[in-house]
Design a protein around this motif. Structure first.
Motif, PDB file in Angstrom:
ATOM      1  N   GLY A  32       0.819  -1.216   0.000  1.00 33.89           N
ATOM      2  CA  GLY A  32       0.000   0.000   0.000  1.00 33.89           C
ATOM      3  C   GLY A  32       0.847   1.258   0.000  1.00 33.89           C
ATOM      4  N   PHE A  35       2.578   6.278   2.566  1.00 34.85           N
ATOM      5  CA  PHE A  35       1.587   7.338   2.770  1.00 34.85           C
ATOM      6  C   PHE A  35       0.231   6.929   2.223  1.00 34.85           C
ATOM      7  N   ASP A  36      -0.305   5.847   2.751  1.00 33.46           N
ATOM      8  CA  ASP A  36      -1.573   5.348   2.212  1.00 33.46           C
ATOM      9  C   ASP A  36      -2.775   5.891   2.975  1.00 33.46           C
ATOM     10  N   ASN A 190     -11.137  -2.621  -4.019  1.00 30.17           N
ATOM     11  CA  ASN A 190     -10.906  -1.417  -4.815  1.00 30.17           C
ATOM     12  C   ASN A 190     -12.024  -1.173  -5.809  1.00 30.17           C
ATOM     13  N   PRO A 192     -14.845   1.330  -5.658  1.00 22.66           N
ATOM     14  CA  PRO A 192     -15.667   2.367  -5.030  1.00 22.66           C
ATOM     15  C   PRO A 192     -17.019   2.533  -5.713  1.00 22.66           C
ATOM     16  N   GLN A 223     -18.181   8.658   0.363  1.00 22.02           N
ATOM     17  CA  GLN A 223     -18.557   9.695  -0.596  1.00 22.02           C
ATOM     18  C   GLN A 223     -20.076   9.709  -0.799  1.00 22.02           C
TER      19      GLN A 223
ATOM     20  N   GLY B 116      -1.146   7.280  -1.549  1.00 24.55           N
ATOM     21  CA  GLY B 116      -1.257   5.840  -1.710  1.00 24.55           C
ATOM     22  C   GLY B 116      -1.936   5.437  -3.012  1.00 24.55           C
ATOM     23  N   ARG B 118      -4.108   7.188  -4.974  1.00 18.74           N
ATOM     24  CA  ARG B 118      -5.436   7.691  -5.313  1.00 18.74           C
ATOM     25  C   ARG B 118      -5.362   9.200  -5.493  1.00 18.74           C
ATOM     26  N   GLN B 227     -18.089   8.550  -9.085  1.00 16.31           N
ATOM     27  CA  GLN B 227     -17.252   8.759  -7.908  1.00 16.31           C
ATOM     28  C   GLN B 227     -16.727  10.177  -7.884  1.00 16.31           C
ATOM     29  N   ALA B 228     -16.020  10.504  -6.832  1.00 19.15           N
ATOM     30  CA  ALA B 228     -15.394  11.820  -6.756  1.00 19.15           C
ATOM     31  C   ALA B 228     -13.900  11.629  -6.603  1.00 19.15           C
ATOM     32  N   VAL B 231      -9.412   5.781  -7.515  1.00 21.61           N
ATOM     33  CA  VAL B 231      -8.832   4.829  -6.571  1.00 21.61           C
ATOM     34  C   VAL B 231      -8.186   3.738  -7.405  1.00 21.61           C
ATOM     35  N   LYS B 232      -7.071   3.203  -6.958  1.00 25.21           N
ATOM     36  CA  LYS B 232      -6.354   2.254  -7.811  1.00 25.21           C
ATOM     37  C   LYS B 232      -7.241   1.069  -8.207  1.00 25.21           C
ATOM     38  N   ASP B 233      -7.091   0.639  -9.438  1.00 23.55           N
ATOM     39  CA  ASP B 233      -7.854  -0.480 -10.007  1.00 23.55           C
ATOM     40  C   ASP B 233      -9.364  -0.289  -9.905  1.00 23.55           C
ATOM     41  N   MET B 234      -9.825   0.947 -10.006  1.00 22.00           N
ATOM     42  CA  MET B 234     -11.236   1.197  -9.745  1.00 22.00           C
ATOM     43  C   MET B 234     -12.166   0.664 -10.834  1.00 22.00           C
TER      44      MET B 234
END
Lengths: 329, 321
Positions: A32, A35-36, A190, A192, A223, B116, B118, B227-228, B231-234
């Motif tokens: 990760g 700084f994740d 991952n 969202p 969100q 990280g 994003r 989304q807003a 994000v990785k692999d979204m």
């Protein structure tokens, strides 16, 4: 060539002895990255705290691929770093390989149990922290329906869910908890977009406080919760700042404390399994300026009271992973 | 299931189907011209990342959209270069693009934002807001039709309507224009097109660029519409589901709309209900997640009509040996 070899060996020996004398601790961050905003950053903060307080120095590396796990472990061990701290369950196999080869070096692994005589395994009582945020969710909810969104459907995430439901039911026995898992593959951490859709579906079913334990998917959850005007609850690190005023609280895992303690102990690190729970400040809920208006004094008082009872052992929160079963739905 | 729940599930269906539809139409253009493209996923991912980043820096979602499209087109042209000009293997080149996008997005995001992999959350004008269609509020009290109009038809971002408009547009371009006829011919029998004095290479490049534009819109919709932020692999495998939908639709635009809406519906139902109880038989949520792929295999196996891909698909065109 032979000359060269001799020289190299001598140099290596010198470096080794120099390293052993210093015995700097080392910290390995998982994929990760440092700084994740979550798990690894928390570990970094713990190490920084140690460095500032003791004036010491520590070695660190950010992994960029799976193959580097064992390599990094061996390099630090050869270098004489002690103890070597690593963040994340993914180090389990690599550490089980490496630890027996360096019996004089102490290792600390977070979120995973590796049964070797020179390894400290730090695990967290996520169910206890989830219980507390569950109580807060039930108290903050007007509709009597709250939601939980997990990432990948694994026992660890069900442990979060089970603790949360127990907390909700402790406050309001009639409350309904809508539970969803995002998926059954690692992609569920991952996604969202799916997190958002699940959030909207839960909101349309009446949920007005939604807790996520879903990694990157959770950014979509928080969100959408903020967009639709309901409250979200963050996880792992303090995520209150992501949407000030729309995140009720965050269930925090004090990875920083685990790293700090391991580094403080130095060579004398006690090995074995260390459980970080409410009793020793390993988990908790986040309160800061971003959610101060959302958490009433009354809410805080009853949650703190429950935290004390859990810490003292009067109140037992069922751990899903102890029997792969949850007593409440 | 009451009427309102049905509407909510259908509303969710439209949101989930839109990126699939755009990617599916993108694949349609490319594959109709004889260029197989399993790199839809990578192009969407790159577009999602760049649109979110540029929208964050400029504060304008439209500039972000353009940047996303540009990134996606660039990868498309790269795919074209490898598979049209240098006659490389189209599958391998596209797989490479997927890997490239998965790695580059996170790497650049980390270098720019240090969060990280994003992007920071987008606010205000940096994301697409839902559009309320005229009269949506006034018509809402009308029974049945009112809620359908105000809940289901209205209240999506502009890109959703754009994606839906792309369906008849694609049909018209491919079946009613000279360009479309040539594009389809290049995918079936490039030698005949060449004999007629039309550049096969030019036609194919045209097709992959259109593919890039549509993938770019799909990616931007994910990151700045649904989304807003990135994000990785979204994209989470949506490019592959779109490919499955393309086969399911047998490479036809209206069928693509149907296939993506069906796949979107399956996802929406899976999101809404964890387990479906059908009078004693419980269908677990995993079945819903797997159904798009199962359906595609059924179609491919020839149980429901036959799926015939463009004949020259996957073959680099060699003018003279």
């Amino acid at each position: 060539m032979t000359m060269m070899k001799t020289l190299l060996t001598a140099a290596a020996g010198l470096a080794l002895s120099a390293g052993a004398a210093l015995a700097e601790p080392a910290l390995i961050f998982d994929l990760g990255g440092k700084f994740d905003k979550s798990f690894n950053e928390s570990a970094y903060n713990g190490a920084q705290r140690w460095a500032e307080e003791t004036g010491g120095d520590y070695a660190e590396v950010e992994l960029t691929s799976e193959a580097q796990r064992e390599q990094a472990l061996r390099r630090f061990a050869e270098n004489g770093n002690n103890p070597i701290v690593m963040t994340g369950f993914a180090f389990g196999n690599a550490l089980a390989e490496v630890a027996p080869d360096y019996p004089d070096t102490k290792f600390a692994i977070i979120d995973m149990v590796v049964e070797e005589p020179n390894v400290r395994s730090v695990v967290f009582n996520e169910h206890e922290g989830s219980y507390l945020v569950g109580m807060m969710a039930a108290m903050a909810s007007d509709s009597g329906t709250v939601g939980f969104i997990g990432g990948m459907d694994i026992p660890l995430i069900r442990k979060f869910a089970c603790g949360y439901v127990q907390g909700v039911k402790a406050v309001d026995g009639d409350a309904e908890v809508i539970q969803n898992m995002t998926g059954t593959t690692p992609a569920a951490w991952n996604d969202p977009v799916k997190g958002s859709e699940i959030t909207k579906a839960q909101i349309s079913q009446g949920a007005d406080v939604i807790y996520h334990a879903a990694g990157g998917t959770g950014t979509g959850v928080l969100q959408s919760a903020a967009d639709e005007g309901v409250l979200g609850i963050g996880v792992d690190s303090n995520q209150n700042y992501l949407h000030p005023g729309d995140v009720l609280t965050s269930m925090v895992k004090r990875v920083d404390n685990a790293v700090y303690e391991a580094m403080m102990a130095g060579d004398d690190l006690e090995t074995g399994i260390v459980v970080m729970g409410l009793a020793n400040g390993g988990v908790g809920y986040a309160l800061d300026e971003h959610n101060a208006d959302l958490v009433s004094e009354e809410m805080q008082a009853s949650v703190d009271a429950a935290a004390d009872r859990i810490a003292s052992g009067d109140l037992k929160v069922h751990d899903y992973m102890s029997d792969n079963n949850c007593p409440v739905e | 299931m009451d009427f309102l729940t049905l509407l909510q599930v259908l509303d969710s269906t439209v949101r989930l189907a839109t990126p699939l539809l755009l990617a599916c139409l993108a694949g349609l253009f490319s594959e109709r011209a004889g260029i197989f493209d399993i790199g839809l996923e990578g192009k969407m991912l790159m577009a999602a990342f760049l649109s979110a980043s540029v929208a964050f820096f400029t504060g304008s979602v439209w500039i972000g959209l353009l940047a996303g499209i540009a990134a996606s087109v660039l990868l498309s042209v790269l795919h074209g270069l490898a598979s049209i000009t240098f006659r490389g293997n189209q599958l391998i080149s596209a797989v490479a693009i997927n890997f490239l996008a998965a790695g580059l997005t996170v790497l650049i995001a980390q270098a720019w934002f240090r969060e990280g992999g994003r992007t920071p959350s987008l606010i205000g004008g940096a994301r697409f807001e839902p559009v309320t269609l005229p009269l949506a509020e006034t018509l809402a009290p009308v029974p049945v039709l009112g809620p359908i109009y105000s809940e289901l038809v209205s209240g999506h971002t502009i890109l959703v309507y754009l994606a839906l408009a792309c369906v008849p547009l694609t049909w018209w371009v491919l079946w009613r224009t000279r360009f479309g006829l040539r594009l389809r011919a290049v995918g079936e029998n490039p030698a005949a097109v060449d004999t007629a004095g039309i550049s096969v290479v030019g036609m194919r490049y045209g097709a992959v660029v259109i593919c890039g534009v549509l993938c770019g819109i799909a990616g931007a919709y994910l990151a700045t519409g649904l989304q807003a932020g990135f994000v990785k692999d979204m994209t989470a495998g949506r490019g592959y589901i779109a490919l499955a939908a393309l086969i399911f639709a047998k490479w036809r635009p209206w069928h693509a709309l149907g296939a993506t809406l069906l796949f979107g519906l399956l996802q929406a139902v899976a999101v809404r209900y964890q387990n479906i109880d059908l009078g004693g038989v419980v269908i677990p949520v995993q079945v819903m997640d797997a159904l798009p792929y199962v359906l595609t295999v059924v179609i491919l196996a020839g149980f429901v009509g036959k799926a015939i891909p463009p004949r020259a698909g996957g073959e680099p065109y060699v003018k003279e040996r």
